[in-house]
Design a protein around this motif. Structure first.
Motif, PDB file in Angstrom:
ATOM      1  N   VAL A 153       0.858  -1.179   0.000  1.00 13.67           N
ATOM      2  CA  VAL A 153       0.000   0.000   0.000  1.00 13.67           C
ATOM      3  C   VAL A 153       0.903   1.241   0.000  1.00 13.67           C
ATOM      4  CG1 VAL A 153      -1.827   1.265   1.210  1.00 13.67           C
ATOM      5  CG2 VAL A 153      -1.796  -1.245   1.264  1.00 13.67           C
ATOM      6  N   MET A 178      -3.827   1.604  -3.458  1.00  9.87           N
ATOM      7  CA  MET A 178      -3.858   0.186  -3.103  1.00  9.87           C
ATOM      8  C   MET A 178      -3.199  -0.629  -4.207  1.00  9.87           C
ATOM      9  SD  MET A 178      -5.419  -0.100  -0.150  1.00  9.87           S
ATOM     10  CE  MET A 178      -5.983  -1.797  -0.089  1.00  9.87           C
ATOM     11  N   SER A 182      -2.785  -7.271  -3.049  1.00 13.94           N
ATOM     12  CA  SER A 182      -1.989  -7.139  -1.835  1.00 13.94           C
ATOM     13  C   SER A 182      -1.684  -8.486  -1.205  1.00 13.94           C
ATOM     14  CB  SER A 182      -2.719  -6.255  -0.819  1.00 13.94           C
ATOM     15  OG  SER A 182      -4.019  -6.738  -0.576  1.00 13.94           O
TER      16      SER A 182
END
Length: 386
Positions: A153, A178, A182
């Motif tokens: 992030v 973002m 992730s």
């Protein structure tokens, strides 16, 4: 008589296992007729000592990874890998813990959870499908933004530069990006919270726990304001951020639980309850006549998800006698406590340094006295009638 000893660590003195062993030793010394059956059940709420408790349960292997500590210095931390379950256990305190930093070098304004994200990365590389993060004992109040940065992030200030936010710079977060992915699609994180406080408000992380990290009382209102400002920025990419800040447990670890929840969809679970279930605590409690739990300081914070409070409530549900040992008791006796008896283990007034060095013998002596009481038929009857 069947005893269950269910305790967390005494911070800076004994591990959970050692606390249980010292109490058991005192009971054994009092049991001249070998009438006691003793079950030691070391517990954790997810804070310091979480890994030791889970490793003792079996099935895990120690792993060592290089990461950064709370002050972003190179650091080697341990975590646990359960190959048969493709599961990892990570302890926030092992990477970004307050206890690992000498008191003279602590700086809560600049402390970061970045190293926790690095350990999560290591677990993902190991092939973890599920990662349990024990949250507690942290040095930071960065809302988990440091660990989020370690996992991709990106945080930008008003000049358009990326940076790793800390408590000092929460208000500087202007924009957030973002990453596309992730976490691997088959990997899930679970946050095990050592307390049930929300992130914001009078019982939130700033007003309840920031003092013990090193903030001054005068700094708390500003810290709360910067926390709320950061939440507004986070809400631009995580629409449920405002609601998440009010969730029970979101304030754990200076907001690390909040960060795991909003950025990585981690459910927030009460650490003491989840760990106890994993260790078959409920069935072991059913077999007991008397339960002993213990905590160094029994105070208002104990009510927010600590092991002693959990054990007391579970004992109440099953109608078991529960005795809580403590070094100091800072709760009013008018409060409704989930224990039948609260006993200080200190034989006389003494300094904290003395109490810490003598914790083992004090626990053992208190357990011996309780054990002697329970071997006397008349006194035992009075005790059990409470």
């Amino acid at each position: 008589m069947r005893w269950l000893i269910a305790c967390d660590k005494f911070k800076e003195a004994l591990s959970a296992q050692e606390v249980c062993e010292q109490i058991a030793r005192g009971l054994q010394q009092a049991d001249g007729l070998s009438a006691f059956s003793i079950d030691c059940c070391p517990l954790s709420d997810g804070g310091d000592g979480f890994l030791q408790v889970m490793h003792k349960a079996g099935g895990s292997q120690w792993q060592h990874s290089t990461c950064h500590d709370a002050l972003l210095r190179p650091h080697e931390a341990t975590w646990l890998w359960l190959p048969n379950e493709q599961t990892a256990f990570i302890e926030v305190a092992a990477a970004a813990g307050l206890a690992a930093i000498p008191a003279s070098k602590r700086n809560p304004h600049q402390s970061s959870s970045y190293g926790v994200g690095e350990l999560i990365q290591a677990a993902i590389k190991q092939g973890a499908r599920r990662i349990y993060v024990g949250i507690g004992g942290s040095a930071s109040h960065d809302l988990g933004l440091g660990l989020a940065a370690a996992l991709g992030v990106r945080f930008f200030n008003h000049e358009g530069n990326t940076f790793i936010p800390t408590a000092h710079s929460l208000y500087e977060v202007e924009r957030i990006e973002m990453p596309a992915n992730s976490l691997p699609h088959n990997c899930h994180i679970v946050a095990l919270c050592d307390v049930q406080n929300p992130l914001t408000g009078v019982e939130g992380a700033a007003f309840t726990y920031a003092l013990q990290k090193g903030f001054s009382k005068e700094e708390l209102p500003q810290l709360e304001a910067h926390t709320r400002q950061a939440i507004e920025r986070i809400a631009t990419v995580c629409p449920h951020a405002r609601e998440a800040a009010c969730l029970a447990g979101s304030g754990a670890g200076g907001g690390i639980a909040f960060g795991l929840h909003v950025f990585f969809d981690a459910p927030l679970m009460a650490g003491a309850s989840w760990i106890a279930q994993r260790l078959n605590f409920g069935a072991r409690l059913q077999q007991a006549d008397v339960v002993i739990t213990a905590e160094g300081k029994l105070d208002r914070q104990s009510h927010f998800g600590k092991v002693t409070h959990f054990v007391g409530h579970e004992a109440q549900k099953q109608g078991k006698l529960c005795v809580a040992f403590c070094g100091t008791c800072e709760v009013s006796m008018s409060e409704k406590l989930p224990y039948d008896y609260v006993c200080s283990i200190l034989p006389a007034p003494m300094s904290l340094e003395e109490a810490l060095t003598q914790t083992a013998q004090h626990l053992q002596a208190a357990a011996f006295q309780l054990g002697k009481l329970m071997t006397n038929d008349k006194l035992r009857g009075l005790f059990l009638k409470k």
